[in-house]
Structure formats: C-alpha cells, structure tokens
Design an enzyme around this catalytic site. Sequence first.
Site, PDB file in Angstrom:
ATOM      1  N   LYS A 111      -0.014   4.244  -0.288  1.00 30.92           N
ATOM      2  CA  LYS A 111      -0.712   5.421   0.283  1.00 30.92           C
ATOM      3  C   LYS A 111      -0.519   6.630  -0.639  1.00 30.92           C
ATOM      4  CE  LYS A 111       0.162   3.490   4.783  1.00 30.92           C
ATOM      5  NZ  LYS A 111      -0.052   3.632   6.218  1.00 30.92           N
ATOM      6  N   GLU A 170      -6.957   4.475   7.922  1.00 29.98           N
ATOM      7  CA  GLU A 170      -6.829   5.900   7.568  1.00 29.98           C
ATOM      8  C   GLU A 170      -8.108   6.406   6.919  1.00 29.98           C
ATOM      9  OE1 GLU A 170      -3.131   5.461   5.448  1.00 29.98           O
ATOM     10  OE2 GLU A 170      -2.183   4.927   7.346  1.00 29.98           O
ATOM     11  N   GLU A 187      -5.116  -5.314  10.717  1.00 29.86           N
ATOM     12  CA  GLU A 187      -4.146  -4.236  10.883  1.00 29.86           C
ATOM     13  C   GLU A 187      -4.415  -3.503  12.194  1.00 29.86           C
ATOM     14  OE1 GLU A 187      -2.339  -2.985   6.905  1.00 29.86           O
ATOM     15  OE2 GLU A 187      -4.125  -1.778   7.172  1.00 29.86           O
ATOM     16  N   GLY A 247       2.323   2.246  10.683  1.00 33.26           N
ATOM     17  CA  GLY A 247       3.208   3.396  10.508  1.00 33.26           C
ATOM     18  C   GLY A 247       3.923   3.830  11.777  1.00 33.26           C
ATOM     19  N   HIS A 305      -9.470   0.651   5.181  1.00 37.29           N
ATOM     20  CA  HIS A 305      -8.189   0.965   5.838  1.00 37.29           C
ATOM     21  C   HIS A 305      -8.454   1.931   6.987  1.00 37.29           C
ATOM     22  CE1 HIS A 305      -4.137   2.426   6.516  1.00 37.29           C
ATOM     23  NE2 HIS A 305      -3.699   1.347   5.874  1.00 37.29           N
ATOM     24  N   ASN A 359       0.861  -1.185   0.000  1.00 39.60           N
ATOM     25  CA  ASN A 359       0.000   0.000   0.000  1.00 39.60           C
ATOM     26  C   ASN A 359       0.901   1.240   0.000  1.00 39.60           C
ATOM     27  OD1 ASN A 359      -1.833   2.029   0.488  1.00 39.60           O
ATOM     28  ND2 ASN A 359      -2.286   1.404   2.608  1.00 39.60           N
ATOM     29  N   SER A 418       3.537  -2.092  10.415  1.00 34.45           N
ATOM     30  CA  SER A 418       4.988  -2.076  10.602  1.00 34.45           C
ATOM     31  C   SER A 418       5.638  -3.424  10.307  1.00 34.45           C
ATOM     32  CB  SER A 418       5.355  -1.581  12.009  1.00 34.45           C
ATOM     33  OG  SER A 418       4.899  -0.245  12.182  1.00 34.45           O
TER      34      SER A 418
HETATM   35  C1  PEP Z   1      -0.788   0.059   6.043  1.00 35.31           C
HETATM   36  O1  PEP Z   1      -0.931   1.265   5.889  1.00 35.31           O
HETATM   37  O2  PEP Z   1      -1.630  -0.720   5.593  1.00 35.31           O
HETATM   38  C2  PEP Z   1       0.388  -0.406   6.773  1.00 35.31           C
HETATM   39  C3  PEP Z   1       0.415  -1.645   7.177  1.00 35.31           C
HETATM   40  O3  PEP Z   1       1.392   0.514   6.978  1.00 35.31           O
HETATM   41  P1  PEP Z   1       2.846   0.229   7.634  1.00 35.31           P
HETATM   42  O4  PEP Z   1       3.361  -1.037   7.054  1.00 35.31           O
HETATM   43  O5  PEP Z   1       3.653   1.424   7.251  1.00 35.31           O
HETATM   44  O6  PEP Z   1       2.618   0.124   9.106  1.00 35.31           O
END
Ligand code: PEP
Length: 253
Positions: free
Chosen positions: A11, A99, A169, A175, A97, A9, A215
């Site tokens: 973003k 976000e 997630e 992040g 997601h 992703n 992460s």
């Molecule tokens: C995500 O935004 O789906 C995600 C898992 O981000 P990150 O790997 O940066 O934590």
Amino acid sequence: MRKKIVAGNWKMNKDFQDAEDLMFEIVDELTENGSGDTEVIVCPPAVYLEMSSDIAAENGFMVGAQNLSQWESGAYTGEISASMLHSMGISHCILGHSERRTYFGETDKVIATKVDLTLKYGMTPIYCCGEVLAERQSEKHFDVVRTQVSEALFHLGKEAVSQVIIAYEPVWAIGTGVTASSAQAQEMHAFIRSLLTEKYGEEVSAEISILYGGSCNAKNAAELFANPDVDGGLIGGAALKAADFVAIVNSFS
Ligand code: PEP
C-alpha cells in the site's frame, strides 16, 4: 496444476530507505527459509518499482504494481500506464482493490478496462473482489462477488482468463485484524471457482489461483491455506515485516 502464490501489498507505506531495507530483508528471509514451490510477488508503491524489480529479479521472486491507468497513453497527468510498467519488468498488477473502489470510485467497468490493458502488455492481473460487512450480514455476499467477478472478468476468453489471479478479500477483514474463518474463506473460494466452471468449464477453473486476503498473518495463514480452494494469500499489513511475510509464504502444508 494451479500455482500457490503469496503476494504482498505494501500500500502507501515506507520511505525509500525503509523500502529498500525491507526488500533486502525479504531476500535474506527467503535465502534462509526458502519458498518451496510458492510463487512470491511483492507489490511496493510505484516509485519503488524500479529498485524493487532489480532486487527481485536477482533473487527469484517477482514484483507487481498496485494499480495502473485505465488509459493506454497520452495526456493523463500523474497516471502510470500498463506499457510503462511492462517496460520496467513488472509482471503483475493488483486491480480492483477495495481501497481503490472506495476512495477512487473504481467501478467494475473501469477495472475490466484495466484487466484488458494488463493482459495486453503481458502482465498478470491480481483481481480483487469481496463484500462489505453489511452485504455479508444481509446475506448478499455471494451476489456481490458474482457481480464483481462476472463484470470485470467474464468478457475474457478462456486463454485470457487463465492468466488472471483472483483475490477474495472480504472488505470487513482488510486491515481490521478480523479474519474470515477458514470455512468462510473456503466457501467463497469454492463459489468463485464454481462461477468460473459455469462460464469456462472445469479445465480452466481448476487452473486459476484464488488467493485469500484480509488480516491474513503468520499465525492464521496455515489454516486458511489448507483449504482445497485457497491457493495462497494477498497480504497487506503482515507483508511489511519480512519475517512474517516469508513465514506466510511457507505456510502451505
Ligand atoms: C490488502 O490490503 O490487500 C490486505 C489484505 O490487507 P491486510 O492483510 O492488512 O488485511
């Protein structure tokens, strides 16, 4: 047999030239290192989908969108429909997601509509769920995920739900550089699979891929992916570096 999947992703990152360069770097890394039997999906910003899907199609991987409209067509300025994405060869779409839930007020009801449209146009939803830190600290994480999964997916029949990819997630891990422990990931993935078994039976639940996101990187992916209910990852930050992303793709034991 359910699939092993790694999805990136991107973003809202990268200008056009950097995005095109990253796509070609991913091609080079995949050519050099292979991808075993892992399905690879790259989800760039919408404006780069056409460029990306052309490159991916020639190189054996897939491209997904990061979002689509809850409406099918019409006077919705700025929106991108499921039918438009499908007509451009897009195979997957990330939905729900954190976000989008946090910054755009997306509810499970809206996300359920998007799941339906994604499936209607022959694409695969990557449905994201996960608790915030306060919910984990107050031990509400299982309830939160149960509600998210049931409200956005449980109106689907067996055949439709079998097309869905789920991404667990935990919001506190996205992040932040803080990853769920391998045990925490397995515990929640097994819980999600038990919900699917309760609703749809074991044959269906055993076929659905459940990805971990938060992460996940080239160093911790192997330990996370070694769990029996972790079928791969949805990768944010580490998907912006081709070598790291492809190392994650090759982190299955
Ligand atoms: C995500 O935004 O789906 C995600 C898992 O981000 P990150 O790997 O940066 O934590």
